[in-house]
Design a protein around this motif. Sequence first.
Motif: not given
Length: 539
Positions: A363-372
């Motif tokens: 996914g695009d940078s900043g879309c929330g992967k790490t947050t999840l």
Amino acid sequence: MKLCVGKDKGILTLSVVLGAVSAVAAAFVSIILQRIVDVAVKGDVDGFSKLIIGIAVYMVALCLIGFAEALCGKVLLRNVTRNLRDRIFQGVMGKTPEEYYRSNSADYLSMIVNDVKLIEENFLVPLLLSVQMVALFLATLAILCYLSPLITVILIFFLLLMFLVPALLGKALQKRQEAYSEKLAVFTAKAKDFLSGYEVIRGFSIGGHILKKFRRENRQTANGKFRADRLVAINESLADMLSTLSIVVVVFVAAYMVLKGRITAGTLLALIQLSGTFSTPVLVIMQNFPKMTGMKPILKKLEQLCAEEPKTGPDKEPENEEAISFDRGLELESVKYGYEEGNDVLRGVDLQIEPKKKYAFLGDSGCGKTTLTKLMTGYSNRYEGSIRYDGREVREMNGRQLSSLISVIHQNVYLFDTDIYQNICLDESFSEEELRRALDRSGVAGFLDQLDDGIHTRVGENGNRLSGGQRQRVAVARALIRRTPILILDEGTSAVDQKTACAIERQLLEEKDLTLITITHHMQEELRERYDRIVDFSA
Ligand SMILES: Nc1ncnc2c1ncn2[C@@H]1O[C@H](COP(=O)(O)OP(=O)(O)OP(=O)(O)O)[C@@H](O)[C@H]1O
């Protein structure tokens, strides 16, 4: 107060008692002076020799009490500062990750180092001294009343004048001390930021610019301290002036009384000596009282931190509690979360992670992967929806339970300034075989031979003696050795060359029992088909 001496009441009481005894003994010197002069004036040689023996005994006793009192004070300071630093550190480590990241790590550092030092210098030392001064004052008052009630009244009058000054300056000083503490925290944070950014500063040749910024912060911090010190100086000079004036008046009145034959020359000397020790304790208390009250905001801030129930950490998490299983999988249902209110990063994520399967999050940078993935590892309890491991909600699990299920290899690896072995084991014990397996699979084994001390090579501050790729392999070994059922690779091979990154990822994909979640921007085509599911968050 409770924050400072909670566990050390015994030693505090002993320090206070010894301080009081030593102060009373010191006040008694005026009576000795009176006797010496009166015996000499009378020409009593016999009485004179008896006095010498008495004085010798008095001096030895004074010396021993003084030593015991000073030693007790030092023990108290050592215990209190040590316990305070422990409690602050524990308070910081007991925060949830979300709370922890709300403040800059330099603020925590400033509390542990600067605030504890301020408490020692501006609260504990003045407190002990003030207690001693109160005892000295009371003993002096009693002897003065006995020798001359008139002189006592004069001295009390000056005393009241002296108390007016700190009462007028106390509030202003408190505000300036608070402002200085805040400035000091900002300064520490900036200095840490500049020092951590050494490579950037050097690489982009911005040393001059940074030096200017540093000087500005340094100047503001020094001025902040100076603003508080200026009030202290006014306070001290006014107090000094009143003290000298009181002695002059006392000498004048007492000399007049000698002239009139109302007191002896010995009493005159004792009164002069006592008028000095009468105002000195008040002076010392006056100088120290505003310092102590000025510490109130800092003590309150630390009290709040130390009083907070730790949300994570060893005290909160019993070692022998029920382990959480991962047989049915991880279920995410309508997960919503935002770092700030009204600004959701995740807006209703539904996802099923099955045991032993391999997932790639794209996914695009900043879309929330790490947050999840942060929410999966217990970063915050504020999320909406549900995140369940085998039906057990994440917000009901503690840090130990979560870390037994899941390991994360971050993009920015942090290595402690110790050796490779300790950075992998992190003080836990593992068998030779477990260690060997982790070293082989992470690729650490491949570079250990090039290092003089092998696995016991020190890595330096944040691993700066290792290459970026070597650091990342140590992080992979650190995660693999724990054999958690789930492993998250958050751009965790971005610092190694493509071939090595591919090899590490392939190795992990071959771990049959491992549930792997890889967050990546660059999916290796040859590995794509090895994943069970590609989850695209940009969609
Ligand atoms: N601690 C934080 N406080 C406030 N906002 C944050 C914080 N961490 C991340 N964000 C914001 O949340 C959003 C999602 O960040 P996240 O790191 O989850 O993205 P990502 O998909 O992993 O990005 P990347 O692929 O670039 O690593 C970004 O807009 C980021 O600015």
